[in-house]
Design an enzyme around this catalytic site. Structure first.
Site, PDB file in Angstrom:
ATOM      1  N   SER A 195       0.587  39.182 -10.863  1.00 22.61           N
ATOM      2  CA  SER A 195       1.724  39.907 -10.295  1.00 22.61           C
ATOM      3  C   SER A 195       2.899  38.968 -10.008  1.00 22.61           C
ATOM      4  CB  SER A 195       1.296  40.597  -8.998  1.00 22.61           C
ATOM      5  OG  SER A 195       0.143  41.363  -9.229  1.00 22.61           O
TER       6      SER A 195
HETATM    7  N1  SAM Z   1      -4.136  39.197  -8.443  1.00 25.50           N
HETATM    8  C1  SAM Z   1      -4.424  38.830  -9.808  1.00 25.50           C
HETATM    9  C2  SAM Z   1      -3.912  37.451 -10.131  1.00 25.50           C
HETATM   10  O1  SAM Z   1      -3.440  36.770  -9.219  1.00 25.50           O
HETATM   11  O2  SAM Z   1      -4.026  37.047 -11.292  1.00 25.50           O
HETATM   12  C3  SAM Z   1      -3.848  39.836 -10.764  1.00 25.50           C
HETATM   13  C4  SAM Z   1      -4.568  41.094 -10.766  1.00 25.50           C
HETATM   14  S1  SAM Z   1      -4.164  42.152 -12.095  1.00 25.50           S
HETATM   15  C5  SAM Z   1      -2.619  42.807 -11.609  1.00 25.50           C
HETATM   16  C6  SAM Z   1      -5.312  43.449 -11.731  1.00 25.50           C
HETATM   17  C7  SAM Z   1      -6.739  43.081 -11.994  1.00 25.50           C
HETATM   18  O3  SAM Z   1      -7.552  44.148 -11.510  1.00 25.50           O
HETATM   19  C8  SAM Z   1      -7.074  42.957 -13.478  1.00 25.50           C
HETATM   20  O4  SAM Z   1      -7.609  41.694 -13.721  1.00 25.50           O
HETATM   21  C9  SAM Z   1      -8.096  44.068 -13.720  1.00 25.50           C
HETATM   22  O5  SAM Z   1      -9.071  43.729 -14.672  1.00 25.50           O
HETATM   23  C10 SAM Z   1      -8.680  44.236 -12.341  1.00 25.50           C
HETATM   24  N2  SAM Z   1      -9.335  45.523 -12.094  1.00 25.50           N
HETATM   25  C11 SAM Z   1      -8.961  46.769 -12.477  1.00 25.50           C
HETATM   26  N3  SAM Z   1      -9.840  47.675 -12.031  1.00 25.50           N
HETATM   27  C12 SAM Z   1     -10.800  46.971 -11.342  1.00 25.50           C
HETATM   28  C13 SAM Z   1     -11.971  47.358 -10.640  1.00 25.50           C
HETATM   29  N4  SAM Z   1     -12.368  48.639 -10.529  1.00 25.50           N
HETATM   30  N5  SAM Z   1     -12.705  46.384 -10.066  1.00 25.50           N
HETATM   31  C14 SAM Z   1     -12.334  45.092 -10.144  1.00 25.50           C
HETATM   32  N6  SAM Z   1     -11.241  44.672 -10.796  1.00 25.50           N
HETATM   33  C15 SAM Z   1     -10.466  45.609 -11.384  1.00 25.50           C
END
Ligand code: SAM
Length: 218
Positions: free
Chosen positions: A68
């Site tokens: 993000s």
């Molecule tokens: N905060 C992270 C970083 O600093 O890199 C970025 C996160 S990214 C915007 C959102 C993440 O949520 C993705 O890696 C995605 O695979 C994960 N995600 C989506 N649904 C999920 C779930 N049900 N459980 C765990 N992770 C999930």
């Protein structure tokens, strides 16, 4: 450029990011500002995006996912008003950048990521950078992580259609959760707090996150 020159350049860019993108836009929580001054965001970016690691936008990290924008990360961390004794659950580890920021503030951090490859890479990187107390788990974070509950704070960095009940259930009394809620194209951050066993919800900034892919919905 040599390695020392590259490191110096990243340090300058990180300092500028903190002053111009965060402090000047109202981020005032010193714990958040200190963590964001310390964590080498470029280490979490793919090689080809390192030069943009401190720019004012999200970055792709593979598997169709993103790190993000720094400002939105800072807003979410500040909203949680974290202290070093807080037990924190992060849903959506991604690259591990936010996980590292959380670990700068408290040693009690559990992070869940549904993509096994991303979880493995983040775990290895966090270990290499010395964040040995963090637990990174591969799994569906929309279900929370009951073995570590209750949590004083939950940070969800993927967009839910509605507040996931398992996460609400795993918040401690006085606990806070920040989570983007809404349809895939646009969401609003919701700050949930638990007071006397009741959840209170405050609608905050408009935002845009990748979807929280939930086994609950299937
Ligand atoms: N905060 C992270 C970083 O600093 O890199 C970025 C996160 S990214 C915007 C959102 C993440 O949520 C993705 O890696 C995605 O695979 C994960 N995600 C989506 N649904 C999920 C779930 N049900 N459980 C765990 N992770 C999930």
């Amino acid at each position: 450029m040599d390695v020392a020159g590259e490191i110096g350049q990243f340090d300058v860019a990180r300092r500028r990011m903190v002053e111009e993108q965060l402090r000047n836009r109202g981020i005032a929580d010193e714990r958040v500002l200190r963590a964001m001054s310390r964590i080498p965001r470029h280490e979490f970016a793919p090689e080809s995006y390192r030069g943009e690691a401190y720019h004012d936008h999200p970055l792709p990290i593979g598997e169709g996912q993103t790190i993000s924008q720094p400002y939105i990360v800072a807003i979410m961390l500040q909203a949680l008003a974290l202290s070093p004794s807080d037990h924190v659950l992060e849903v959506g580890t991604g690259s591990g950048y936010v996980t590292a920021l959380l670990a700068e503030i408290t040693p009690h951090v559990i992070s869940i990521e549904r993509h096994v490859a991303l979880a493995d890479a983040a775990r290895a990187l966090l270990a290499r950078l010395g964040y040995s107390s963090v637990q990174v788990i591969a799994g569906d974070g929309s279900l929370g992580y009951a073995p570590g509950a209750p949590y004083n704070a939950i940070l969800v960095s993927a967009a839910a259609r509605e507040l996931p009940q398992p996460l609400l259930d795993q918040l401690a009394e006085g606990g806070r959760m920040i989570i983007p809620v809404g349809p895939p194209d646009l969401q609003q951050l919701q700050l949930v707090s638990i007071q006397n066993g009741q959840s209170q919800v405050l609608s905050r900034e408009i935002c845009r996150f990748v979807p929280l892919v939930s086994d609950l919905a299937s």
